[in-house]
Design an enzyme around this catalytic site. Sequence first.
Site, PDB file in Angstrom:
ATOM      1  CG  HIS A  15       0.543   6.277  -0.364  1.00  0.00           C
ATOM      2  ND1 HIS A  15      -0.481   7.108  -0.738  1.00  0.00           N
ATOM      3  CD2 HIS A  15       0.088   5.578   0.710  1.00  0.00           C
ATOM      4  CE1 HIS A  15      -1.512   6.913   0.078  1.00  0.00           C
ATOM      5  NE2 HIS A  15      -1.203   5.984   0.967  1.00  0.00           N
TER       6      HIS A  15
ATOM      7  CG  HIS B 237      -1.742   1.170   1.489  1.00  0.00           C
ATOM      8  ND1 HIS B 237      -3.117   1.133   1.511  1.00  0.00           N
ATOM      9  CD2 HIS B 237      -1.409   2.460   1.757  1.00  0.00           C
ATOM     10  CE1 HIS B 237      -3.586   2.345   1.762  1.00  0.00           C
ATOM     11  NE2 HIS B 237      -2.569   3.170   1.921  1.00  0.00           N
ATOM     12  CD  GLU B 238       1.953   3.441   3.705  1.00  0.00           C
ATOM     13  OE1 GLU B 238       2.150   4.565   3.171  1.00  0.00           O
ATOM     14  OE2 GLU B 238       0.928   3.178   4.371  1.00  0.00           O
TER      15      GLU B 238
HETATM   16 NI    NI Z   1      -2.372   5.207   2.486  1.00  0.00          NI
END
Ligand code: NI
Length: 182
Positions: A157, A153-154
Amino acid sequence: MFKKLKILNEKDKRLRTISKDVIFPLTDDEKKVINNAMENLKYSQIEKYAKKYDLRAGWGLSAIQIGIAKRWFVIVEEQEDHTFKNYFFANPKIISNSTEKIYVEQGEGCLSVNREVPGIIPRYARITVEAYDIDGNKFKIRLREDLSICVQHEIDHLNGILFVDRIDKKKPYKDKEKYRAI
Ligand code: NI
């Protein structure tokens, strides 16, 4: 003194930036920001402080979420003995992954997405990541389950991707039976 971070909201175009590699050594100011990010995440997971400072609970935060277009993120994970473990990753690369995929049954969350988003996101159950620590030393780590999802998830980003982008708009639970829920 505690300094509450200003976290960008999903509508902010800066979240779509492809962040640039971190250059070492980090400056003292950069290290302060990183430590502050870790403290914000820790406090967000302690009810007393979460209330006091009005913090949404979160595990992970990428630099771009506070407007810094550098490839680093932090993760703060509460341990069984209620202490907190801090992780810092700079310039991370997934060097291997399991074929098995998993998803968060309750849905992923993000400090930049302040709403419930139904749907699943299949992620690798296990990954091996190569990254740099806060002193610029290269390390390799094998992650599984929640932490594996969190790191994926990171990393998204850092590439300008939000978890909501990965949910099939028409069929948010598409192919659910192919993956394992956690
Ligand atoms: Ni996030």
